[in-house]
Design a protein around this motif. Structure first.
Motif, PDB file in Angstrom:
ATOM      1  N   THR A 122       0.853  -1.183   0.000  1.00  0.00           N
ATOM      2  CA  THR A 122       0.000   0.000   0.000  1.00  0.00           C
ATOM      3  C   THR A 122       0.887   1.231   0.000  1.00  0.00           C
ATOM      4  O   THR A 122       2.085   1.143   0.309  1.00  0.00           O
ATOM      5  N   ARG A 123       0.312   2.379  -0.350  1.00  0.00           N
ATOM      6  CA  ARG A 123       1.098   3.613  -0.272  1.00  0.00           C
ATOM      7  C   ARG A 123       1.373   3.973   1.181  1.00  0.00           C
ATOM      8  O   ARG A 123       0.525   3.773   2.052  1.00  0.00           O
ATOM      9  N   ASP A 213       8.747  -1.054  11.470  1.00  0.00           N
ATOM     10  CA  ASP A 213       8.596  -2.501  11.355  1.00  0.00           C
ATOM     11  C   ASP A 213       7.175  -2.974  11.676  1.00  0.00           C
ATOM     12  O   ASP A 213       6.957  -3.868  12.481  1.00  0.00           O
ATOM     13  N   VAL A 214       6.201  -2.342  11.048  1.00  0.00           N
ATOM     14  CA  VAL A 214       4.815  -2.797  11.084  1.00  0.00           C
ATOM     15  C   VAL A 214       4.263  -2.618   9.674  1.00  0.00           C
ATOM     16  O   VAL A 214       4.847  -1.926   8.840  1.00  0.00           O
ATOM     17  N   TYR A 215       3.124  -3.246   9.406  1.00  0.00           N
ATOM     18  CA  TYR A 215       2.546  -3.165   8.072  1.00  0.00           C
ATOM     19  C   TYR A 215       1.804  -1.844   7.864  1.00  0.00           C
ATOM     20  O   TYR A 215       1.013  -1.420   8.707  1.00  0.00           O
ATOM     21  N   GLY A 216       2.047  -1.215   6.732  1.00  0.00           N
ATOM     22  CA  GLY A 216       1.394   0.047   6.417  1.00  0.00           C
ATOM     23  C   GLY A 216      -0.120  -0.071   6.373  1.00  0.00           C
ATOM     24  O   GLY A 216      -0.840   0.849   6.766  1.00  0.00           O
ATOM     25  N   ALA A 217      -0.624  -1.213   5.896  1.00  0.00           N
ATOM     26  CA  ALA A 217      -2.070  -1.399   5.811  1.00  0.00           C
ATOM     27  C   ALA A 217      -2.706  -1.407   7.203  1.00  0.00           C
ATOM     28  O   ALA A 217      -3.817  -0.904   7.398  1.00  0.00           O
ATOM     29  N   LYS A 221      -5.495   1.294   8.606  1.00  0.00           N
ATOM     30  CA  LYS A 221      -6.762   0.858   9.199  1.00  0.00           C
ATOM     31  C   LYS A 221      -6.984   1.549  10.539  1.00  0.00           C
ATOM     32  O   LYS A 221      -8.096   1.988  10.858  1.00  0.00           O
ATOM     33  N   SER A 222      -5.928   1.659  11.330  1.00  0.00           N
ATOM     34  CA  SER A 222      -6.037   2.343  12.622  1.00  0.00           C
ATOM     35  C   SER A 222      -6.289   3.831  12.434  1.00  0.00           C
ATOM     36  O   SER A 222      -7.044   4.450  13.193  1.00  0.00           O
ATOM     37  N   ALA A 229      -0.749   8.414  12.695  1.00  0.00           N
ATOM     38  CA  ALA A 229       0.160   7.345  12.283  1.00  0.00           C
ATOM     39  C   ALA A 229       1.067   6.925  13.429  1.00  0.00           C
ATOM     40  O   ALA A 229       1.300   5.731  13.652  1.00  0.00           O
ATOM     41  N   ASN A 230       1.579   7.883  14.188  1.00  0.00           N
ATOM     42  CA  ASN A 230       2.466   7.562  15.305  1.00  0.00           C
ATOM     43  C   ASN A 230       1.733   6.760  16.385  1.00  0.00           C
ATOM     44  O   ASN A 230       2.298   5.827  16.957  1.00  0.00           O
TER      45      ASN A 230
END
Length: 253
Positions: A122-123, A213-217, A221-222, A229-230
């Motif tokens: 994902t972007r 080190d987590v998935y952008g998707a 969603k969060s 984002a943080n």
């Protein structure tokens, strides 16, 4: 096929080059013949335009099936555009979407083509580089093709005569990565995660992005639920990330 070159050299390419003046580095790292995976970070919807413009070879990308299923004149034009632009449809809504994407990508590579892929899936939601999904490793290990890390870098450039800013675009192609030492280990999740992490490290080095080190998707969603984002990153603890590796969607990208 002809429409792809029409878009590149007549309809889109010359205008994009004139306005944005994209700069390329390391183009010689892309094989002139034979199959290879171009694994890139994903910052903009225009990434798939600027990256292929720097190459003489055609690049094929995997795209959402929705781009190919519209009806009427609009649907026809949309299908024609994305097909002609080198996009291959993937149904991401089915339970087998990840495996279908891997099979399609593998077929493209077995035909000796260049496959463009965004391992993040994902972007980026905030211009940082996020964890790569292991589908890129599976395809590399199953086909034995090299993986060329690619970094899209966007800055700002002022146009003095009109007093406006436009993106300054750089495309950086890294040295091809050879994973032949893992021959026969496709399907081993530990090996596939190691290969994916090595690819993402090279992309990070090229792009200069901060790595998360987590998935952008998962972060997106969060964020849909109102988090920043943080905040989303801080709440996605390692056990949740490791569990995601076992989910079917972790293969996509």
């Amino acid at each position: 096929m002809l429409f792809y070159w029409f878009l590149k050299f007549v309809a889109i390419g010359p205008w994009a080059t004139l306005v944005f003046r994209p700069h390329a580095e390391g183009v010689d790292n892309v094989p002139r013949t034979g199959a290879a995976i171009l694994a890139s970070n994903h910052l903009s919807a225009a990434d798939w335009v600027f990256m292929p413009l720097q190459l003489r070879r055609r690049v094929t990308f995997l795209a959402k099936a929705e781009y190919f299923t519209g009806s009427g004149v609009k649907g026809f034009l949309q299908r024609a555009f994305f097909s002609g632009a080198g996009q291959v449809p993937i149904d991401r809504s089915s339970a087998s979407a990840a495996e279908d994407a891997i099979r399609t990508g593998t077929r493209i590579l077995q035909e000796g083509k260049l496959l463009g892929i965004y391992p993040e899936g994902t972007r980026s939601p905030d211009r940082r580089l996020y964890r790569g999904k292991i589908g890129v490793a599976r395809m590399a290990l199953e086909t034995g093709v090299p993986v060329v890390p690619v970094a899209m870098v966007y800055g700002r450039r002022n146009i003095p005569l009109i007093g406006r800013h436009v993106p300054r675009v750089s495309v950086r192609f890294g040295r091809p990565l050879d994973f032949s030492r893992y021959e026969g280990l496709a399907g081993d999740r530990f090996v596939e995660r190691s290969v994916t992490d090595e690819i993402m490290y090279e992309v990070m080095t090229l792009s200069g992005q901060e790595y998360v080190d987590v998935y952008g998707a998962q972060v997106k969603k969060s964020m849909d639920g109102g988090m920043s984002a943080n905040e989303a990153v801080s709440r996605l603890q390692p056990p949740a990330v490791e569990a995601a590796d076992r989910a079917p969607e972790a293969l996509a990208g």
